[in-house]
Write an enzyme that holds these catalytic residues in place. Structure first.
Site, short mmCIF file in Angstrom:
data_model
loop_
_atom_site.label_atom_id
_atom_site.label_comp_id
_atom_site.label_asym_id
_atom_site.label_seq_id
_atom_site.Cartn_x
_atom_site.Cartn_y
_atom_site.Cartn_z
N THR A 1 -4.63 4.13 -11.70
CA THR A 1 -3.17 3.98 -11.61
C THR A 1 -2.70 3.81 -10.17
O THR A 1 -3.30 4.35 -9.24
CB THR A 1 -2.45 5.19 -12.25
OG1 THR A 1 -1.04 5.04 -12.03
CG2 THR A 1 -2.89 6.52 -11.66
N CYS B 1 0.03 5.08 -9.31
CA CYS B 1 0.80 6.30 -9.04
C CYS B 1 -0.05 7.32 -8.28
O CYS B 1 -1.24 7.44 -8.52
CB CYS B 1 1.27 6.95 -10.34
SG CYS B 1 2.43 5.96 -11.24
N THR C 1 -8.72 9.14 16.50
CA THR C 1 -7.71 9.54 17.47
C THR C 1 -8.08 10.82 18.21
O THR C 1 -7.79 10.96 19.40
CB THR C 1 -6.35 9.75 16.75
OG1 THR C 1 -5.96 8.52 16.18
CG2 THR C 1 -5.26 10.22 17.70
N THR D 1 -6.16 11.81 -0.09
CA THR D 1 -5.67 10.51 0.35
C THR D 1 -4.82 10.71 1.59
O THR D 1 -4.11 11.71 1.69
CB THR D 1 -4.80 9.88 -0.77
OG1 THR D 1 -5.64 9.66 -1.91
CG2 THR D 1 -4.21 8.55 -0.37
N ASP E 1 -12.87 3.49 16.11
CA ASP E 1 -11.63 3.70 15.35
C ASP E 1 -12.05 3.58 13.88
O ASP E 1 -12.81 2.68 13.52
CB ASP E 1 -10.63 2.58 15.70
CG ASP E 1 -9.27 2.78 15.07
OD1 ASP E 1 -8.28 2.88 15.80
OD2 ASP E 1 -9.19 2.82 13.81
N SER E 2 -11.58 4.46 13.02
CA SER E 2 -12.11 4.48 11.65
C SER E 2 -11.72 3.24 10.84
O SER E 2 -12.25 3.02 9.76
CB SER E 2 -11.75 5.76 10.93
OG SER E 2 -10.43 5.72 10.45
N SER E 3 -10.81 2.43 11.36
CA SER E 3 -10.52 1.16 10.68
C SER E 3 -11.75 0.26 10.69
O SER E 3 -11.85 -0.68 9.90
CB SER E 3 -9.36 0.42 11.37
OG SER E 3 -8.31 1.30 11.59
N ARG F 1 -5.80 -1.88 -10.17
CA ARG F 1 -4.74 -0.88 -9.95
C ARG F 1 -3.55 -1.25 -10.84
O ARG F 1 -2.87 -2.25 -10.62
CB ARG F 1 -4.35 -0.82 -8.48
CG ARG F 1 -5.52 -0.42 -7.59
CD ARG F 1 -5.09 -0.12 -6.17
NE ARG F 1 -4.37 1.13 -6.10
CZ ARG F 1 -3.20 1.29 -5.50
NH1 ARG F 1 -2.59 0.27 -4.94
NH2 ARG F 1 -2.62 2.47 -5.47
N1 ASP Z 1 -6.73 4.55 13.88
C1 ASP Z 1 -7.20 5.91 13.98
C2 ASP Z 1 -8.51 6.00 13.26
O1 ASP Z 1 -8.51 6.04 12.06
C3 ASP Z 1 -6.18 6.84 13.41
C4 ASP Z 1 -6.53 8.31 13.49
O2 ASP Z 1 -7.60 8.72 13.83
O3 ASP Z 1 -5.63 9.11 13.18
O4 ASP Z 1 -9.54 6.04 13.88
#
Ligand code: ASP
Length: 343
Positions: A277, A279, A13, A166, A57-59, A246
């Protein structure tokens, strides 16, 4: 001497712009990002950059991207005082964890940051995150040694150990949290480092990068009602070498004979099963409850307070080293890069 910092821009982003047709955010190039942060010049650092082509995009991150980042750092390790990786927030904790294992004997800062709002937006958090990350990458002890000698995530008010963090919020500027390890620094009017939390290396020698990762890993998330058919199907997938299981609370799972037999059968086939876990806080204590104890009896390995992101990437890293399941189990029970506390 001015601090020398290498920025590795992967996307996320922080550098995104709006697509004119759909108004959805899409990654954009590094020069656009830097044009929006003219204040960086006031730092008076020597800054170079490497960028992903195209930025992503890091996805869309996968282990080959982690290799690319690790190589960029290793190839330039002795030419810079520190490294800043600009990255999307979605998989930032996975990248930070993977790099913490791959960059063995790291003794310089690798600071990963990004933002929730693009750098071109008036209320962006990207400008502050980038400038603070650069300052942390340049920070030194009185003897001139780097203040941070590990992979860390800087986001808004805190610096976290990378393999302990996380993503906790899709909306807040303070998007990251480390539940089981204290922050490495608190960012306010000044940057206050927690010296007792920072990694300090005893070993001599230089960086020892390891690039191989083996993604033959599966994940099983327990829930009441998980059926034998579904679980058997997952565990019989071809080519899996490890499973991150998990479990509930302190590492508990159902005691139904079909479940225990199936996990035991899987372990006996040489597949490494790591118990983590569900949690956010605390970790696996196998003998606290009978339910955890029965599971431990099948030969699963306790993950203690490791994060899910660190568990998955540590398995990929250990199998990538070409270790057999006995050796992988040995290292899973020991911290390699400060990723867990043995209780
Ligand atoms: N979808 C974006 C990514 O991970 C979200 C971000 O950067 O905040 O590239």
């Amino acid at each position: 001497m001015k601090p020398r910092i290498l920025i590795i821009y992967t996307g996320g982003t922080i550098g995104m712009i709006e697509d004119s047709a759909t108004h959805a955010l899409k990654p954009f190039d590094f020069s656009h990002l830097m044009e929006n942060v003219p204040k960086v010049k006031m730092l008076n650092y020597d800054i170079d950059n490497i960028q992903f082509n195209p930025p992503i995009d890091s996805s869309d991150m996968n282990p080959s991207h982690w290799q690319q980042i690790a190589r960029s750092i290793a190839d330039n390790y002795y030419d810079y005082d520190g490294f800043v990786v600009l990255h999307g927030t979605d998989t930032m904790a996975y990248t930070a964890s993977a790099l913490s294992f791959m960059l063995d004997n790291l003794q310089k800062p690798v600071i990963i940051t990004g933002s929730q709002l693009p750098i071109g937006e008036v209320r962006t958090d990207g400008e502050e995150n980038l400038i603070t990350a650069l300052q942390i990458a340049a920070a030194t002890e009185p003897d001139g040694k780097p203040m941070v000698q590990e992979v860390a995530i800087l986001f808004e008010d805190y610096l976290w150990r990378g393999n302990r963090a996380t993503k906790r919020s899709a909306d807040n500027f303070n998007a990251f949290k480390s539940s089981n390890y204290p922050h490495l620094a608190k960012v306010g009017l000044s940057i206050n480092f927690s010296r007792e939390a920072l990694m300090r290396h005893q070993s001599a020698g230089g960086l020892n990068p390891q690039y191989n990762l083996d993604p033959s890993v599966a994940v099983v998330d327990l829930f009441p009602g998980l059926s034998e058919k579904v679980l058997r199907h997952i565990l019989s997938a071809p080519d899996i070498k490890g499973v991150v299981l998990r479990t509930y609370g302190a590492g508990n799972a159902m005691t139904a004979p079909w479940f225990i037999d199936l996990i035991k059968e899987t372990v006996d086939r040489g597949i490494v099963v790591l118990n983590v876990t569900q949690c956010a806080y605390g970790g696996v204590h196998p003998s606290r409850y009978v339910t955890g104890d029965v599971l431990a009896g099948t030969g699963v390995i306790p993950g203690f307070d490791i994060t899910f992101e660190a568990a998955v990437t540590k398995m990929m890293f250990l199998f990538g080293l070409g270790l057999d399941s006995k050796q992988v189990k040995f290292y899973l029970e020991r911290p390699l890069a400060g990723e867990m506390t043995i209780s």
